[in-house]
Design a protein around this motif. Structure first.
Motif, PDB file in Angstrom:
ATOM      1  N   GLY A   1     -35.079   2.395  24.268  1.00  0.00           N
ATOM      2  CA  GLY A   1     -34.305   2.531  25.396  1.00  0.00           C
ATOM      3  C   GLY A   1     -34.320   1.565  26.641  1.00  0.00           C
ATOM      4  O   GLY A   1     -33.506   1.497  27.468  1.00  0.00           O
ATOM      5  N   LEU A   2     -35.144   0.470  26.287  1.00  0.00           N
ATOM      6  CA  LEU A   2     -35.303  -0.592  27.422  1.00  0.00           C
ATOM      7  C   LEU A   2     -34.493  -1.894  26.986  1.00  0.00           C
ATOM      8  O   LEU A   2     -34.603  -2.398  25.801  1.00  0.00           O
ATOM      9  CB  LEU A   2     -37.059  -1.195  27.541  1.00  0.00           C
ATOM     10  N   PRO A   3     -33.625  -2.384  28.018  1.00  0.00           N
ATOM     11  CA  PRO A   3     -32.993  -3.585  27.493  1.00  0.00           C
ATOM     12  C   PRO A   3     -33.579  -4.693  27.839  1.00  0.00           C
ATOM     13  O   PRO A   3     -34.776  -5.056  28.499  1.00  0.00           O
ATOM     14  CB  PRO A   3     -31.580  -3.505  28.605  1.00  0.00           C
ATOM     15  N   GLU A   4     -33.156  -5.768  27.562  1.00  0.00           N
ATOM     16  CA  GLU A   4     -33.674  -7.222  27.805  1.00  0.00           C
ATOM     17  C   GLU A   4     -33.245  -7.583  29.338  1.00  0.00           C
ATOM     18  O   GLU A   4     -32.127  -7.709  29.318  1.00  0.00           O
ATOM     19  CB  GLU A   4     -33.139  -8.373  26.928  1.00  0.00           C
ATOM     20  N   THR A   5     -34.143  -7.769  30.196  1.00  0.00           N
ATOM     21  CA  THR A   5     -33.701  -7.863  31.588  1.00  0.00           C
ATOM     22  C   THR A   5     -33.893  -9.386  31.880  1.00  0.00           C
ATOM     23  O   THR A   5     -33.580  -9.962  32.940  1.00  0.00           O
ATOM     24  CB  THR A   5     -34.282  -7.136  32.436  1.00  0.00           C
ATOM     25  N   ARG A   6     -34.750 -10.414  30.902  1.00  0.00           N
ATOM     26  CA  ARG A   6     -35.022 -11.489  31.466  1.00  0.00           C
ATOM     27  C   ARG A   6     -33.809 -12.388  31.391  1.00  0.00           C
ATOM     28  O   ARG A   6     -33.926 -13.676  31.881  1.00  0.00           O
ATOM     29  CB  ARG A   6     -36.245 -12.007  30.403  1.00  0.00           C
ATOM     30  N   GLN A   7     -32.761 -11.945  30.523  1.00  0.00           N
ATOM     31  CA  GLN A   7     -31.635 -13.002  30.458  1.00  0.00           C
ATOM     32  C   GLN A   7     -30.386 -12.316  31.246  1.00  0.00           C
ATOM     33  O   GLN A   7     -29.117 -12.618  30.833  1.00  0.00           O
ATOM     34  CB  GLN A   7     -31.176 -12.884  28.823  1.00  0.00           C
TER      35      GLN A   7
END
Length: 491
Positions: free
Chosen positions: A135-141
């Motif tokens: 359930g965790l998205p990619e936040t670095r992009q």
């Protein structure tokens, strides 16, 4: 007299970095108060003269006088002109009452509902993006510069008005943007007036449980199911009736055959945790069931943006002409967890009751993020970001499936989902699921066990493995680590 050990205790309390934010006189006062409460300074015993204590602590006399003044105001000491300061008789009465009462056991201090909430353990968020937290998205992009620019625009345009309360239903600009989006992308039947902006889908579930149903009411729920939904319903005193899930989603026919319930909870786009999509004939059947029984459909569309094969199926809410469906969405998965914005799309008759109930929880969502998100959606940035992440996540999903086959083929069988941000992987060896989850956590890996998501005895054991937030090299390293963990459990 004030003993050396007592003085050293005060010095230690005052010098403790944990208390550094307190003014100096407050640190002295609280250190002395704790000695009195602990019985280290008995009732009637004198405290040092303010000048002498100030000298011993290397502080000003005014600091000690301020501390003594506060202790006197709170009733801990008595001050006698010409005689000094003494521990008050009131302290003896307070200690006696406390001894008679004894320590209150936690269970006795809670209501039945409170004890059930505590016993169930709540819902644990994965706070850091460790592999394979689901359930965790990619936040670095995430396009932070764009978000920052839009937020500055909001503050320039709205000024200090953006610092006030939001209407409890949510800012109109965001409700309009959400309605336009779900109508276009999810085939919903939405207007801004039917949107209720919330902090999360979990808040939406809690509102549904308390506003639509009474304690003791029955609610059909997928089996296996999202644990946050089950716990929200059980905390409200509802009877959760499990309905099995197969490759086409919930076996809706069983709703018609079972005793009636007041509601049904569904994750139709990507069933959690199996990843199945509810077939169209079953969507129509559940709508007919709700119409016939005057029941509610609670549709959680938590990550419908991420569908990797063709266009996603229209949401149940958009197919329901009878206004029996409550649609729940969130931007936590599609954008970033720290945003804390979700929403409900409600039948007209429920908008006012749900909004009023929401005011009893947290009142409103912060205006600045709402207005920034509205511009992010209106400007096309949300759609562009979702498209980019859909491609990225699809590549990571395929990579994880290959890595599991290459390094974990003797232990896990991946079930590659058509969408979503996590992949169910079934254990193919007799390794206890709970032991594997604990061992993996100690090795720096977060797994969600599938077995614990079933209402009764699990049909399958294995893990739900999130892939969205992890780059290829991170996925490979984590898979190799997990392989070592599972090998170690067999020894």
């Amino acid at each position: 007299m004030f003993r050396h050990a007592q003085l050293e205790s005060v010095k230690a309390w005052v010098a403790d970095p944990a208390h550094a934010a307190l003014p100096l006189h407050a640190r002295v006062q609280r250190a002395l108060r704790q000695l009195i409460l602990d019985g280290a300074i008995d009732v009637g015993r004198p405290l040092p003269a303010s000048r002498a204590l100030a000298r011993s602590l290397a502080v000003s006399r005014d600091t000690v006088e301020a501390a003594y003044g506060q202790l006197h105001a709170e009733g801990f000491i008595e001050r006698r002109v010409g005689s000094g300061s003494f521990v008050s008789e009131r302290v003896r009465r307070r200690r006696t009452a406390a001894r008679r009462a004894g320590p209150a056991p936690l269970a006795a201090a809670l209501s039945r509902r409170g004890a059930a909430l505590f016993r169930d353990g709540g819902v644990r968020d994965f706070l850091a993006p460790r592999a394979f937290a689901p359930g965790l998205p990619e936040t670095r992009q995430f396009p932070l510069q764009t978000w920052e620019r839009l937020q500055r625009q909001v503050l320039r345009e709205h000024g200090s008005a953006a610092l006030l309360h939001s209407p409890p239903q949510g800012m109109e600009a965001l409700r309009q943007a959400i309605a336009d989006y779900v109508n276009l992308e999810r085939g919903a039947r939405a207007t801004p007036g039917r949107v209720l902006v919330l902090t999360s889908s979990q808040q939406a579930l809690a509102l549904c449980a308390s506003v639509l149903l009474d304690a003791g009411d029955r609610i059909f729920i997928e089996d296996p199911a999202y644990h946050g939904a089950r716990r929200a319903f059980e905390a409200a005193g509802l009877e959760c009736v499990p309905v099995p899930v197969d490759a086409d989603g919930m076996r809706v026919q069983q709703l018609h055959e079972a005793a009636p319930a007041r509601a049904v909870f569904l994750t139709p786009s990507h069933q959690f945790p199996t990843g199945a999509t509810l077939a169209l004939d079953r969507r129509l059947a559940v709508i007919e069931w709700a119409r016939r029984h005057g029941a509610w459909i609670i549709e959680d569309d938590y990550d419908s943006e991420f569908h990797y094969a063709g266009k996603p199926t229209a949401c149940v809410q958009g197919l329901d002409p009878h206004e029996r469906t409550i649609y729940i969405g969130t931007f936590t998965k599609s954008l970033f967890p720290g945003l804390r914005i979700g929403y409900m799309l409600l039948p007209p008759a429920l908008v006012e009751p749900m909004t009023v109930a929401r005011t009893l929880l947290d009142g409103h969502s912060a205006p600045v993020p709402q207005l920034t998100l509205a511009r992010f959606i209106e400007g096309g940035h949300f759609g562009a970001h979702v498209r980019a992440m859909r491609q990225l996540y699809g590549e990571r999903r395929d990579l994880l499936a290959r890595l599991v086959g290459r390094h974990l083929g003797g232990y896990l069988q991946p079930r590659v989902p058509a969408g979503g941000m996590q992949m169910p992987c079934l254990l193919t060896r007799a390794i206890p699921e709970a032991r594997a989850v604990d061992a993996a956590r100690r090795a720096g890996i977060d797994l969600l066990g599938l077995g614990g998501l079933y209402a009764g005895e699990a049909d399958q054991s294995g893990f739900l493995m999130g892939f969205a937030a992890h780059a290829p090299d991170e996925l490979e390293a984590a898979v190799r680590t997990l392989a070592g963990v599972l090998r170690g459990l067999e020894r």
